[in-house]
Design a protein around this motif. Structure first.
Motif, PDB file in Angstrom:
ATOM      1  N   ARG A 166      59.802  40.284  -6.779  1.00  0.00           N
ATOM      2  CA  ARG A 166      59.277  39.159  -5.986  1.00  0.00           C
ATOM      3  C   ARG A 166      58.741  38.050  -6.901  1.00  0.00           C
ATOM      4  O   ARG A 166      59.001  36.876  -6.682  1.00  0.00           O
ATOM      5  CB  ARG A 166      58.112  39.647  -5.120  1.00  0.00           C
ATOM      6  N   THR A 167      57.979  38.445  -7.913  1.00  0.00           N
ATOM      7  CA  THR A 167      57.383  37.411  -8.787  1.00  0.00           C
ATOM      8  C   THR A 167      58.467  36.763  -9.655  1.00  0.00           C
ATOM      9  O   THR A 167      58.374  35.585  -9.991  1.00  0.00           O
ATOM     10  CB  THR A 167      56.260  37.981  -9.670  1.00  0.00           C
ATOM     11  N   ARG A 168      59.509  37.538  -9.984  1.00  0.00           N
ATOM     12  CA  ARG A 168      60.629  36.950 -10.755  1.00  0.00           C
ATOM     13  C   ARG A 168      61.326  35.876  -9.926  1.00  0.00           C
ATOM     14  O   ARG A 168      61.608  34.773 -10.399  1.00  0.00           O
ATOM     15  CB  ARG A 168      61.638  38.046 -11.153  1.00  0.00           C
ATOM     16  N   ILE A 169      61.575  36.182  -8.652  1.00  0.00           N
ATOM     17  CA  ILE A 169      62.236  35.205  -7.766  1.00  0.00           C
ATOM     18  C   ILE A 169      61.354  33.968  -7.588  1.00  0.00           C
ATOM     19  O   ILE A 169      61.839  32.834  -7.594  1.00  0.00           O
ATOM     20  CB  ILE A 169      62.546  35.840  -6.378  1.00  0.00           C
ATOM     21  N   TRP A 170      60.061  34.187  -7.446  1.00  0.00           N
ATOM     22  CA  TRP A 170      59.132  33.050  -7.278  1.00  0.00           C
ATOM     23  C   TRP A 170      59.244  32.099  -8.480  1.00  0.00           C
ATOM     24  O   TRP A 170      59.312  30.889  -8.337  1.00  0.00           O
ATOM     25  CB  TRP A 170      57.700  33.572  -7.124  1.00  0.00           C
ATOM     26  N   HIS A 171      59.300  32.696  -9.669  1.00  0.00           N
ATOM     27  CA  HIS A 171      59.423  31.874 -10.880  1.00  0.00           C
ATOM     28  C   HIS A 171      60.760  31.141 -10.908  1.00  0.00           C
ATOM     29  O   HIS A 171      60.837  29.939 -11.193  1.00  0.00           O
ATOM     30  CB  HIS A 171      59.245  32.745 -12.128  1.00  0.00           C
ATOM     31  N   ALA A 172      61.824  31.873 -10.551  1.00  0.00           N
ATOM     32  CA  ALA A 172      63.159  31.253 -10.563  1.00  0.00           C
ATOM     33  C   ALA A 172      63.232  30.093  -9.564  1.00  0.00           C
ATOM     34  O   ALA A 172      63.857  29.066  -9.828  1.00  0.00           O
ATOM     35  CB  ALA A 172      64.220  32.306 -10.233  1.00  0.00           C
TER      36      ALA A 172
ATOM     37  N   ARG B 281      54.546  30.827 -12.369  1.00  0.00           N
ATOM     38  CA  ARG B 281      54.382  32.267 -12.645  1.00  0.00           C
ATOM     39  C   ARG B 281      53.275  32.854 -11.797  1.00  0.00           C
ATOM     40  O   ARG B 281      52.216  32.242 -11.653  1.00  0.00           O
ATOM     41  CB  ARG B 281      53.971  32.476 -14.107  1.00  0.00           C
ATOM     42  N   ILE B 282      53.517  34.043 -11.252  1.00  0.00           N
ATOM     43  CA  ILE B 282      52.431  34.853 -10.681  1.00  0.00           C
ATOM     44  C   ILE B 282      52.408  36.123 -11.522  1.00  0.00           C
ATOM     45  O   ILE B 282      53.439  36.773 -11.682  1.00  0.00           O
ATOM     46  CB  ILE B 282      52.689  35.184  -9.196  1.00  0.00           C
ATOM     47  N   HIS B 283      51.266  36.431 -12.097  1.00  0.00           N
ATOM     48  CA  HIS B 283      51.171  37.574 -13.005  1.00  0.00           C
ATOM     49  C   HIS B 283      50.778  38.818 -12.213  1.00  0.00           C
ATOM     50  O   HIS B 283      49.940  38.738 -11.326  1.00  0.00           O
ATOM     51  CB  HIS B 283      50.138  37.294 -14.092  1.00  0.00           C
ATOM     52  N   PHE B 284      51.380  39.950 -12.544  1.00  0.00           N
ATOM     53  CA  PHE B 284      51.065  41.193 -11.824  1.00  0.00           C
ATOM     54  C   PHE B 284      50.437  42.228 -12.760  1.00  0.00           C
ATOM     55  O   PHE B 284      50.916  42.446 -13.876  1.00  0.00           O
ATOM     56  CB  PHE B 284      52.331  41.784 -11.193  1.00  0.00           C
ATOM     57  N   ASN B 285      49.372  42.871 -12.303  1.00  0.00           N
ATOM     58  CA  ASN B 285      48.697  43.932 -13.065  1.00  0.00           C
ATOM     59  C   ASN B 285      48.503  45.145 -12.169  1.00  0.00           C
ATOM     60  O   ASN B 285      47.919  45.022 -11.084  1.00  0.00           O
ATOM     61  CB  ASN B 285      47.297  43.469 -13.509  1.00  0.00           C
TER      62      ASN B 285
ATOM     63  N   THR C 196      55.464  32.431   6.143  1.00  0.00           N
ATOM     64  CA  THR C 196      54.675  31.238   5.843  1.00  0.00           C
ATOM     65  C   THR C 196      55.645  30.260   5.178  1.00  0.00           C
ATOM     66  O   THR C 196      56.788  30.636   4.850  1.00  0.00           O
ATOM     67  CB  THR C 196      53.522  31.541   4.870  1.00  0.00           C
ATOM     68  N   ALA C 197      55.187  29.030   4.957  1.00  0.00           N
ATOM     69  CA  ALA C 197      56.077  28.034   4.342  1.00  0.00           C
ATOM     70  C   ALA C 197      56.648  28.580   3.033  1.00  0.00           C
ATOM     71  O   ALA C 197      57.831  28.388   2.726  1.00  0.00           O
ATOM     72  CB  ALA C 197      55.297  26.743   4.089  1.00  0.00           C
ATOM     73  N   GLU C 198      55.840  29.297   2.257  1.00  0.00           N
ATOM     74  CA  GLU C 198      56.310  29.754   0.935  1.00  0.00           C
ATOM     75  C   GLU C 198      57.202  30.986   1.024  1.00  0.00           C
ATOM     76  O   GLU C 198      58.128  31.122   0.226  1.00  0.00           O
ATOM     77  CB  GLU C 198      55.115  30.033   0.011  1.00  0.00           C
ATOM     78  N   THR C 199      56.938  31.900   1.970  1.00  0.00           N
ATOM     79  CA  THR C 199      57.820  33.080   2.042  1.00  0.00           C
ATOM     80  C   THR C 199      59.209  32.691   2.529  1.00  0.00           C
ATOM     81  O   THR C 199      60.176  33.408   2.321  1.00  0.00           O
ATOM     82  CB  THR C 199      57.262  34.194   2.971  1.00  0.00           C
ATOM     83  N   ARG C 200      59.316  31.516   3.177  1.00  0.00           N
ATOM     84  CA  ARG C 200      60.628  31.043   3.653  1.00  0.00           C
ATOM     85  C   ARG C 200      61.479  30.451   2.522  1.00  0.00           C
ATOM     86  O   ARG C 200      62.665  30.189   2.717  1.00  0.00           O
ATOM     87  CB  ARG C 200      60.450  29.950   4.717  1.00  0.00           C
ATOM     88  N   ILE C 201      60.872  30.226   1.358  1.00  0.00           N
ATOM     89  CA  ILE C 201      61.610  29.542   0.281  1.00  0.00           C
ATOM     90  C   ILE C 201      62.843  30.352  -0.162  1.00  0.00           C
ATOM     91  O   ILE C 201      63.880  29.810  -0.489  1.00  0.00           O
ATOM     92  CB  ILE C 201      60.670  29.242  -0.922  1.00  0.00           C
ATOM     93  N   HIS C 202      62.732  31.684  -0.128  1.00  0.00           N
ATOM     94  CA  HIS C 202      63.863  32.527  -0.559  1.00  0.00           C
ATOM     95  C   HIS C 202      63.784  33.844   0.211  1.00  0.00           C
ATOM     96  O   HIS C 202      62.677  34.362   0.447  1.00  0.00           O
ATOM     97  CB  HIS C 202      63.765  32.780  -2.067  1.00  0.00           C
ATOM     98  N   GLU C 203      64.962  34.361   0.580  1.00  0.00           N
ATOM     99  CA  GLU C 203      65.026  35.619   1.339  1.00  0.00           C
ATOM    100  C   GLU C 203      64.223  36.744   0.683  1.00  0.00           C
ATOM    101  O   GLU C 203      63.613  37.561   1.354  1.00  0.00           O
ATOM    102  CB  GLU C 203      66.501  36.038   1.347  1.00  0.00           C
ATOM    103  N   GLN C 204      64.243  36.794  -0.651  1.00  0.00           N
ATOM    104  CA  GLN C 204      63.560  37.894  -1.350  1.00  0.00           C
ATOM    105  C   GLN C 204      62.054  37.673  -1.499  1.00  0.00           C
ATOM    106  O   GLN C 204      61.370  38.500  -2.091  1.00  0.00           O
ATOM    107  CB  GLN C 204      64.195  38.115  -2.722  1.00  0.00           C
TER     108      GLN C 204
END
Ligand code: USQ
Length: 397
Positions: A56-62, A67-71, A224-232
């Motif tokens: 998910r975070t990879r797609i967001w960056h693409a 970047r969203i960092h995951f820990n 939400t507006a942002e989850t609609r940006i890409h299917e993944q």
């Protein structure tokens, strides 16, 4: 701002992380991925196909260049890891969603009660404790619940957290004071959010921490507006008897031709909010931190109230779905009224998405599109509030 989103892989945590990243903040997710483990335990999956958090975070960056960092950190169990992370990153703000959030799951068995209390109370306390120990002036925004107030039948409007009361002194005078609204939880899960409130009161008073507690109603919707940006980037959607919340359950039940599962007479009135408004409220709260040394800021994060049977009847009219009137697996008032004050968010600019505007697109876009992924045997709500009630639960309406 540098913002840590605790529980950023969950139903509200994920769209919040995207929304804050989109608004230009530096977002770090801390999550133990427990929701994914619980899906495995229960043998269910999100209605919507959901990728790993790394994907998910990879797609967001693409898609956005951000970047969203995951820990992978468990707030309740990994105190030293959490403290070290906070010491290194010193976030300006934290949004805390890292709690087990389903009332039916919390009532499933003695093991689930213990898990919910241990996880939720320790996660909140570890966070507060570490922030004080590290001398961080971080604004903590916590996702609480409308359920801390209980659903009394008194009929008076529920204020935003604090209740003005008159107390008679020894000399017979009446002095006025504001107290935390008396908590009246209806499940072990809701009880942990009441305990959180006390932790917040203490740390705000003792350590001058800046804390905002959001008393949220039942969330409905998916996108939400942002989850609609890409299917993944799609959000999760729970329909099962433990994690599915009432309106989203009715939507998917209508889509698969399953009778709408109304508990009892459906006379329970509850507060609701669309997921898009929920993420906006969190952003508004982050932009309006309380002063250091002030009291805990409390908002009622809801936009509408509805009676469960009215929702069922509305969806039945829209879709032709039948209604099943089932024995209630919960211990709750069969009928209650509910009036809630929510002026604070409205004054700060929230423009609510109403059920009327948003509902049809949810049915078409989400429920019908992914109906093929539903396991009908996971639809009934079978977690009972007491052993006596367990004997009456219907497994196949
Ligand atoms: N209900 C039905 N049929 C169903 C499911 C639920 O009639 O198939 C009824 C329940 O008996 C209850 C009401 O609908 O009276 C709400 O149930 P819910 O599962 O939608 O909501 P709840 O258990 O209260 O919890 C949810 C979230 C929780 C959040 C809370 C806000 O899971 O994280 O804190 O909503 S509130 O309800 O305002 O306390």
């Amino acid at each position: 701002m540098k913002i840590a989103v605790m529980g950023g892989d969950g139903f509200i945590g994920w769209p919040t992380s995207l929304h804050l990243s989109h608004a230009g903040h530096e977002v770090h997710i801390l999550d133990n991925l427990s929701r994914r483990w619980i899906d495995t335990e229960l043998g269910v999956q999100s209605l919507t196909p959901m990728d790993s958090i790394q994907e998910r975070t990879r797609i967001w960056h693409a898609e956005t260049g951000r970047r969203i960092h995951f820990n992978l950190i468990d707030l309740a169990k990994d105190y030293e890891l959490l403290k070290n992370w906070l010491a290194e990153h010193r976030p300006d703000a934290i949004v805390h969603f890292a709690e087990q959030r389903a009332a039916p799951y919390s009532m499933k068995s003695d093991r689930h009660k213990n898990y919910t209390v241990n996880n939720n109370v320790n996660a909140t306390h570890n966070l507060l404790n570490a922030l004080v120990e590290l001398d961080l002036d971080t604004h903590l925004v916590h996702l609480g619940t409308m359920g801390v107030y209980g659903y009394s039948t008194v009929g008076a409007a529920i204020p935003e957290g604090y209740l003005p009361v008159g107390i008679e002194t020894m000399s017979g005078e009446t002095v006025s004071q504001e107290i935390l609204y008396p908590s009246n939880p209806g499940s072990i899960y809701h009880m942990t959010k009441c305990l959180d409130q006390l932790l917040f009161q203490f740390y705000a008073k003792n350590d001058r921490m800046r804390i905002t507690d959001l008393h949220q109603g039942i969330v409905w919707g998916t996108h939400t507006a942002e989850t609609r940006i890409h299917e993944q980037l799609i959000n999760r959607f729970d329909y099962d008897g433990d994690y599915g919340t009432v309106l989203n359950r009715f939507l998917i039940q209508a889509a698969i031709g399953y009778p709408l599962t109304v508990h009892g007479t459906g006379g329970q009135t509850r507060a609701f909010i669309h997921v898009q408004d929920s993420v906006r409220c969190i952003e508004i709260a982050l932009n309006n931190p309380p002063a250091r040394g002030g009291r805990v800021e409390i908002f009622n994060q809801m936009t509408e109230t509805h009676r469960v049977r009215d929702l069922a009847e509305m969806i039945s009219k829209m879709t032709g779905a039948k209604i099943a009137w089932l024995p209630n697996p919960r211990k709750e008032a069969p009928e209650n009224d509910l009036v809630v004050k929510n002026e604070k968010f409205i004054e700060l600019g929230l423009k609510p998405t109403t059920l009327g505007e948003g509902l049809l697109s949810e049915i078409v876009d989400v429920a019908k599109k992914y109906a093929y992924r539903v396991d009908r045997s996971r639809v009934p709500a079978v977690s009972a509030w007491t052993k006596d009630i367990a004997a009456t639960v219907e497994r196949d309406p």
